[in-house]
Design a protein around this motif. Structure first.
Motif, PDB file in Angstrom:
ATOM      1  N   ILE A 149     -27.802  16.154 -15.529  1.00 23.68           N
ATOM      2  CA  ILE A 149     -27.944  14.651 -16.683  1.00 23.68           C
ATOM      3  C   ILE A 149     -29.246  13.986 -16.112  1.00 23.68           C
ATOM      4  N   GLN A 157     -25.552   6.434 -14.355  1.00 20.10           N
ATOM      5  CA  GLN A 157     -26.241   6.584 -15.828  1.00 20.10           C
ATOM      6  C   GLN A 157     -27.612   6.030 -15.929  1.00 20.10           C
ATOM      7  N   GLY A 175     -30.659  13.640 -22.942  1.00 23.27           N
ATOM      8  CA  GLY A 175     -29.760  12.311 -23.523  1.00 23.27           C
ATOM      9  C   GLY A 175     -29.458  12.978 -24.843  1.00 23.27           C
ATOM     10  N   LEU A 186     -17.214  18.374 -16.941  1.00 32.07           N
ATOM     11  CA  LEU A 186     -17.585  17.984 -18.085  1.00 32.07           C
ATOM     12  C   LEU A 186     -16.425  16.534 -18.407  1.00 32.07           C
ATOM     13  N   LEU A 198     -21.374   9.390 -17.903  1.00 33.35           N
ATOM     14  CA  LEU A 198     -23.084  10.360 -18.105  1.00 33.35           C
ATOM     15  C   LEU A 198     -23.320  11.318 -19.302  1.00 33.35           C
ATOM     16  N   VAL A 199     -20.951  11.890 -19.787  1.00 36.23           N
ATOM     17  CA  VAL A 199     -21.201  12.380 -21.294  1.00 36.23           C
ATOM     18  C   VAL A 199     -19.623  11.645 -21.819  1.00 36.23           C
ATOM     19  N   ARG A 226     -23.890  16.994 -12.792  1.00 41.83           N
ATOM     20  CA  ARG A 226     -24.726  16.116 -13.096  1.00 41.83           C
ATOM     21  C   ARG A 226     -26.078  15.995 -12.752  1.00 41.83           C
ATOM     22  N   LEU A 229     -31.167  18.135 -18.770  1.00 41.40           N
ATOM     23  CA  LEU A 229     -30.284  17.931 -20.245  1.00 41.40           C
ATOM     24  C   LEU A 229     -30.793  16.765 -20.971  1.00 41.40           C
ATOM     25  N   TYR A 232     -18.644  17.731 -25.989  1.00 38.03           N
ATOM     26  CA  TYR A 232     -19.725  16.723 -24.884  1.00 38.03           C
ATOM     27  C   TYR A 232     -20.479  16.742 -25.459  1.00 38.03           C
ATOM     28  N   THR A 247     -24.651  14.564 -24.002  1.00 40.53           N
ATOM     29  CA  THR A 247     -24.472  14.030 -22.520  1.00 40.53           C
ATOM     30  C   THR A 247     -25.309  12.758 -23.119  1.00 40.53           C
ATOM     31  N   VAL A 256     -23.694  19.360 -25.076  1.00 40.88           N
ATOM     32  CA  VAL A 256     -23.676  20.873 -23.407  1.00 40.88           C
ATOM     33  C   VAL A 256     -22.746  21.715 -24.253  1.00 40.88           C
TER      34      VAL A 256
END
Length: 222
Positions: free
Chosen positions: A19, A144, A26, A50, A58-59, A16, A24, A67, A69, A30
Motif C-alpha cells: 500500500i 498514510q 489508492g 486488513l 491505510l485501508v 502495508r 496496491l 476493504y 486502499t 483489496v
C-alpha cells in the motif's frame, strides 16, 4: 514459530509495504483471495491484517463490503502534512522542555535515500519525546503519507539538498531555526498537495491500464 514469521505478521508487513509503495493502488479494492494466494496463506491472516491496517488508516471498509486502499485527495493530503508538522513541533517543544539545549543524537544521513533519511530524523524526534499518544498519532499519519513521500522527488528536484539542510539544522542550528525549517518543509508539501495527489492518481491509472485483460474506453480488451 518466531512472531516475525507467523502468517498474520507476514500478511501485515506485505500488505502495508504494498500500500505504501503504491503497488496496491489508492482507492482500489483489496481482493483477499488474491493476496492470500500471492502470499501462500489462508484468507484468515489476510483478513486480520486488513482489519489492523484499517486501524492505521491505510485501508477503509467499502460500502459493498471488503476493504479499499486509502486514497489521499488534495484536501486530505494537506491535512495530513499539517498534522505531521504539528506532531513534530510538539515533540520538539517537549524535548526542549526536558533537555534544554541538549538534543537526542541525529540518525545517520544517507544521501542516496533522502526521503527515508528525513523520515528517520522526524521519527527519532517524536519517539524521543516519550509521549505515546503523540508517537501513535505521528506514526499513523506518517504511514498514510508514505506513498506521497515516495512521489515527492518527481515534483521537487532538490530533495537531497533539502534533506541535508534539515539534518544540518537539527545538528548545528538553534532550536528555533530547525523548527522554522521543519515548518517550511511541510508548508511546501501542503502547497503541492494537489499535484502530489494527482501524481498518485495518474500512477494508479497507469497500473490499471497495464493489467492484463483490462478493458479500454472502447469496451474492448486493452
Amino acid at each position: 514459530m518466531a512472531r516475525n514469521r507467523d502468517p498474520f505478521t507476514q500478511a501485515l508487513s506485505s500488505l502495508r509495504d504494498r500500500i505504501q509503495s503504491g503497488a496496491l493502488s489508492g482507492g482500489r479494492p483489496v481482493i483477499v483471495q488474491d493476496e492470500a494466494q500471492r502470499l501462500r496463506l489462508s484468507t484468515t491472516p489476510v483478513r486480520e491484517a486488513l482489519a489492523h491496517l484499517s486501524g492505521e488508516g491505510l485501508v477503509e471498509r467499502a460500502a459493498s463490503g471488503g476493504y479499499v486502499t486509502l486514497r489521499l485527495d488534495a484536501t486530505t493530503a494537506r491535512e495530513r502534512y499539517a498534522m505531521r508538522g504539528e506532531y513534530i513541533r510538539m515533540a520538539l517543544e517537549l524535548n526542549r522542555a526536558a533537555l534544554g539545549p541538549l538534543r537526542p543524537p541525529a540518525p545517520a544521513f544517507d544521501p542516496a535515500a533522502p526521503g527515508p533519511a528525513v523520515g528517520r530524523l522526524f521519527s527519532m524526534i517524536v519517539c524521543s519525546a516519550g509521549n505515546q499518544v503523540l508517537w501513535s498519532g505521528f506514526e499513523r499519519i506518517s504511514g498514510q503519507l508514505a506513498r506521497l513521500g515516495r512521489l515527492e522527488p518527481f515534483l521537487f528536484d532538490d530533495v537531497e539538498a533539502e534533506a541535508l539542510a534539515l539534518q544540518e539544522a537539527y545538528v548545528s542550528a538553534a532550536a528555533e531555526t530547525f523548527i522554522e525549517a521543519t515548518r517550511r518543509f511541510h508548508a511546501r508539501r501542503i502547497s503541492a498537495a494537489a499535484a502530489l495527489a494527482a501524481l498518485a492518481f495518474a500512477e494508479r491509472d497507469e497500473k490499471t491500464e497495464a493489467q492484463p485483460g483490462r478493458r479500454g474506453t472502447n469496451g474492448f480488451l486493452a
